[in-house]
Design an enzyme around this catalytic site. Structure first.
Site, mmCIF file in Angstrom:
data_model
loop_
_atom_site.group_PDB
_atom_site.id
_atom_site.type_symbol
_atom_site.label_atom_id
_atom_site.label_comp_id
_atom_site.label_asym_id
_atom_site.label_seq_id
_atom_site.Cartn_x
_atom_site.Cartn_y
_atom_site.Cartn_z
ATOM 1 N N TYR A 139 0.730 -1.064 0.015
ATOM 2 C CA TYR A 139 0.047 0.051 -0.083
ATOM 3 C C TYR A 139 0.871 1.218 -0.033
ATOM 4 O O TYR A 139 2.044 1.136 -0.493
ATOM 5 C CB TYR A 139 -1.058 -0.217 1.128
ATOM 6 C CG TYR A 139 -2.136 0.942 0.882
ATOM 7 C CD1 TYR A 139 -2.801 0.797 -0.313
ATOM 8 C CD2 TYR A 139 -2.435 1.841 1.858
ATOM 9 C CE1 TYR A 139 -3.838 1.533 -0.536
ATOM 10 C CE2 TYR A 139 -3.501 2.769 1.478
ATOM 11 C CZ TYR A 139 -4.134 2.738 0.429
ATOM 12 O OH TYR A 139 -5.229 3.546 -0.042
ATOM 13 N N ARG A 192 -8.124 10.947 -9.073
ATOM 14 C CA ARG A 192 -7.150 11.573 -7.928
ATOM 15 C C ARG A 192 -6.540 10.530 -7.409
ATOM 16 O O ARG A 192 -6.894 10.198 -6.054
ATOM 17 C CB ARG A 192 -8.032 12.309 -7.377
ATOM 18 C CG ARG A 192 -7.549 13.401 -6.242
ATOM 19 C CD ARG A 192 -8.262 13.669 -5.294
ATOM 20 N NE ARG A 192 -8.568 12.575 -4.445
ATOM 21 C CZ ARG A 192 -7.964 12.255 -3.384
ATOM 22 N NH1 ARG A 192 -6.686 12.945 -3.125
ATOM 23 N NH2 ARG A 192 -8.317 11.057 -2.526
ATOM 24 N N LYS A 210 -6.116 -1.864 -1.296
ATOM 25 C CA LYS A 210 -7.082 -1.649 -0.246
ATOM 26 C C LYS A 210 -7.761 -3.485 0.116
ATOM 27 O O LYS A 210 -8.076 -3.472 1.318
ATOM 28 C CB LYS A 210 -8.234 -0.762 -0.762
ATOM 29 C CG LYS A 210 -7.863 0.539 -0.641
ATOM 30 C CD LYS A 210 -7.931 1.402 0.619
ATOM 31 C CE LYS A 210 -7.560 2.569 0.443
ATOM 32 N NZ LYS A 210 -7.610 3.597 1.536
ATOM 33 N N GLU A 282 -13.343 5.062 -3.827
ATOM 34 C CA GLU A 282 -11.855 5.373 -3.769
ATOM 35 C C GLU A 282 -11.228 6.284 -4.675
ATOM 36 O O GLU A 282 -11.266 6.010 -5.788
ATOM 37 C CB GLU A 282 -11.059 3.972 -3.633
ATOM 38 C CG GLU A 282 -9.516 4.015 -2.897
ATOM 39 C CD GLU A 282 -9.954 4.395 -1.587
ATOM 40 O OE1 GLU A 282 -8.881 5.244 -1.072
ATOM 41 O OE2 GLU A 282 -10.629 3.930 -0.646
ATOM 42 N N ASP A 283 -10.623 7.324 -4.326
ATOM 43 C CA ASP A 283 -9.713 8.286 -5.049
ATOM 44 C C ASP A 283 -10.449 8.974 -6.266
ATOM 45 O O ASP A 283 -9.981 8.920 -7.464
ATOM 46 C CB ASP A 283 -8.283 7.565 -5.423
ATOM 47 C CG ASP A 283 -7.412 7.449 -4.584
ATOM 48 O OD1 ASP A 283 -7.688 7.958 -3.423
ATOM 49 O OD2 ASP A 283 -6.419 6.766 -4.565
ATOM 50 N N ASP A 305 -13.632 6.517 1.712
ATOM 51 C CA ASP A 305 -12.341 6.197 2.455
ATOM 52 C C ASP A 305 -11.746 7.671 2.569
ATOM 53 O O ASP A 305 -11.093 7.952 3.477
ATOM 54 C CB ASP A 305 -11.532 5.296 2.113
ATOM 55 C CG ASP A 305 -10.468 4.905 3.024
ATOM 56 O OD1 ASP A 305 -10.778 4.785 4.267
ATOM 57 O OD2 ASP A 305 -9.487 4.538 2.659
ATOM 58 N N ASP A 306 -11.755 8.220 1.469
ATOM 59 C CA ASP A 306 -10.758 9.590 1.355
ATOM 60 C C ASP A 306 -11.414 10.488 2.352
ATOM 61 O O ASP A 306 -10.950 11.506 2.947
ATOM 62 C CB ASP A 306 -10.812 10.162 -0.157
ATOM 63 C CG ASP A 306 -10.144 9.060 -0.926
ATOM 64 O OD1 ASP A 306 -9.047 8.651 -0.680
ATOM 65 O OD2 ASP A 306 -10.800 8.734 -1.924
ATOM 66 N N ASN A 447 -0.207 11.900 1.221
ATOM 67 C CA ASN A 447 0.367 10.848 0.497
ATOM 68 C C ASN A 447 0.651 10.842 -0.857
ATOM 69 O O ASN A 447 0.184 11.691 -1.649
ATOM 70 C CB ASN A 447 -0.268 9.511 0.731
ATOM 71 C CG ASN A 447 -0.620 8.989 2.295
ATOM 72 O OD1 ASN A 447 0.285 9.262 2.865
ATOM 73 N ND2 ASN A 447 -1.797 8.582 2.596
#
Length: 591
Positions: A139, A192, A210, A282-283, A305-306, A447
């Protein structure tokens, strides 16, 4: 159920189950791999799997040299393997020695992915037993580089790719996936990825990574996990010109075309897997992330999650840090650099927890939290030009152009970075925060490591060893004036695997903010005195499965309390039930 595959010459192998009844009325095998987390029409006393050569090429059941003499005779494996029989422990020792020889993190990542494709249980055994060493490999930060180079390192497809070519056929595409009982889907559109921007179809590395953590850290069975990439094109010029790019070579679809494909996907998922399947976004870029969460939050079991996972893990760190910095949540002033998904999500959850603790209205508790974006401090005079998700944070104050000015004006006790821009917490900024705080809490969350607002060394040095520091990506311990400081990692991997397990074991049909607060509180309670002595505000990852079980039990309890749990009757001891449902990577016996 595992798919049944008949080997042309050798017939079938049968995998022993040895069932015993569990709380929830299902079946659980002796290895802790739970079937009670699914509604089964029949009791699966045995699974049939391939034999012979095909068995060695089936990652779900292959054990390599660990097949016993008896199994080799029964399942047509004689001569297909060298004569030595080894234990899973010895296989693990050999592979870890091999992985440690690689100097380049991406090589370690590729070695782990290759192992996952060859021997699934051994992959998870390595990851669970060496979680602190291998988490940065599978990850963040290594997965970011893997996504950037996904086209070049791509070998075998993992997960489902749903592109604009599949419009009108998404349900059929879902049916192409071999597993029928899916409990968790992680989906991205690749716009993203971490702090790296639009990586299009190559963002698949994120859902794959993930979901391997859902299994290793949260105990959700691998066969119940489905990674999905929705490919609507990319605006990344380098990828559009790259002959090795694996996605659609066109600019991103937007507006109605985009919304229609996503809606077809969401509808098909519910139709194919029922309403208890968790869909984790996600993203996605800000403009889509908030819209999708608001649109489907009332009709599906969805989690971003973000926005929500990051918020929950940061809130846990702040709550735990109160033991070191003193006071209650409401006694502190918060200043954020970054007002996107992560920043506004964290701010909202902190305000919610503060409101819950003080009984003050949410509008009041929000006033203790200030956000800075690329144009400066978010204040009420800017309200008309702000995106909708920033508007609740536009408080009365004269305009301030930059972060240093905001620090001087607001005098925060907690400084949080979620900007995605590296080295933005300068020496002057940290010295200023430290000048009016005995123990400033500094969280540099962006990150991968290159995008972190400051390093652990900078935070400790510039605050003269007084800062409590946590980051999004891992930093090594740092010695300052003879004292060893161990930086905390505000990693979403603390939250989402246990959170997802809690939703699965309770059969929840909706996610509620109170569940996120329950997850944060459970995580904060796992920090020990020994951790605090090192300046840590998060527990070590070596205890992550125990931490995940505690989070799952807390989240499930909240689901039952809110009336959104469907797995009835409620287990008497939710912690024990959560532990009994967790996947174990230990090899199973064949007969």
């Amino acid at each position: 159920m595992e798919s049944t595959m008949k080997e042309m010459r050798g017939g079938e192998s049968v995998l022993d189950m040895d069932p015993k009844s569990t709380v929830g009325g299902g079946v659980e095998d002796v290895y802790g791999e739970d079937c009670a987390t699914e509604d089964q029409l029949l009791t699966p006393w045995t699974y049939s799997v391939a034999s012979g050569y095909s068995l060695l090429r089936d990652p779900h059941h292959n054990k390599g040299l660990a097949f016993t003499e008896t199994e080799r005779d029964s399942h047509y494996l004689r001569g297909l393997l060298p004569p030595t029989v080894v234990t899973q422990q010895l296989q693990e020792k050999k592979l870890m020695a091999s992985i440690r020889k690689y100097q380049v993190p991406l090589q370690k990542y590729m070695a782990m992915m290759e192992l996952q494709e060859r021997n699934e249980r051994l992959f998870y055994k390595l990851l669970i037993d060496n979680v602190e060493e291998l988490l940065p490999v599978v990850y963040t930060p290594t997965v970011g580089e893997a996504c950037q180079k996904y086209g070049s390192i791509f070998r075998r497809p993992q997960g489902l790719y749903i592109s604009l070519k599949e419009k009108g056929k998404v349900l059929d595409v879902l049916k192409n996936w071999p597993e029928r009982s899916i409990q968790v889907i992680v989906v991205t559109d690749g716009e993203r990825i971490l702090g790296l921007g639009d990586l299009g179809c190559q963002g698949m590395g994120i859902p794959v990574g993930k979901l391997s953590l859902y299994t290793a850290l949260g105990g959700v069975r691998p066969s119940a996990c489905l990674p999905v990439t929705v490919d609507v094109g990319t605006n990344n010029e380098a990828l559009l010109k790259d002959e090795f790019y694996i996605g659609l070579k066109q600019r991103r679809a937007t507006g109605q075309e985009y919304a229609d494909l996503l809606h077809e996907f969401m509808t098909a998922v519910k139709q194919n897997y029922g309403e208890k399947v968790l869909i984790q976004f996600e993203d996605f870029a800000n403009h889509n992330a908030f819209t999708l969460l608001a649109k489907y939050g009332t009709t599906h079991l969805v989690f971003n999650d973000d926005i929500q996972g990051t918020a929950s893990v940061v809130l846990a760190g702040v709550v735990a840090a109160l033991k070191l910095i003193g006071g209650t949540l409401a006694d502190h002033r918060f200043l954020f650099l970054g007002a996107g998904e992560a920043g506004t999500g964290i701010a909202e959850l902190i305000a919610l927890e503060m409101s819950k603790q003080t009984k003050a209205p949410l509008e009041e508790t929000r006033k203790k939290i200030w956000l800075v974006d690329s144009k400066g401090l978010i204040v009420s005079s800017r309200k008309d030009s702000l995106q909708h998700f920033k508007k609740p944070w536009a408080h009365e104050h004269e305009p301030v152009k930059n972060l240093l000015g905001a620090v001087q004006a607001i005098k925060p006790t907690v400084l949080i970075g979620s900007s995605g821009v590296g080295r933005t917490f300068t020496k002057e900024i940290i010295e200023t925060v430290a000048s009016f705080n005995e123990k400033p809490l500094i969280m540099a969350l962006s990150n991968p490591t290159s995008q972190s607002e400051c390093t652990a060394e900078e935070a400790y040095t510039w605050s003269q060893g007084r800062a409590i520091f946590a980051s999004g990506s891992p930093f090594d311990p740092f010695e300052y004036n003879g004292k060893l400081f161990v930086p905390g990692q505000a990693n979403n991997a603390y939250i989402f695997p246990g959170f997802g397990l809690g939703l699965v074991i309770s059969g929840a049909i909706r996610v509620h903010d109170d569940m996120l607060l329950a997850a944060s509180e459970a995580l904060a309670k796992q920090v020990s005195e020994e951790n605090y002595d090192k300046g840590l505000i998060y527990p070590p990852f070596s205890n992550i499965r125990k931490i995940s079980a505690n989070i799952a039990a807390n989240v499930a309890a909240k689901a039952y309390e809110l009336g959104v749990a469907t797995r009835l009757p409620r287990p008497v001891n939710l912690l024990k039930y959560a532990e009994s449902c967790m996947y174990s990577p230990v090899y199973r016996s064949f007969r």
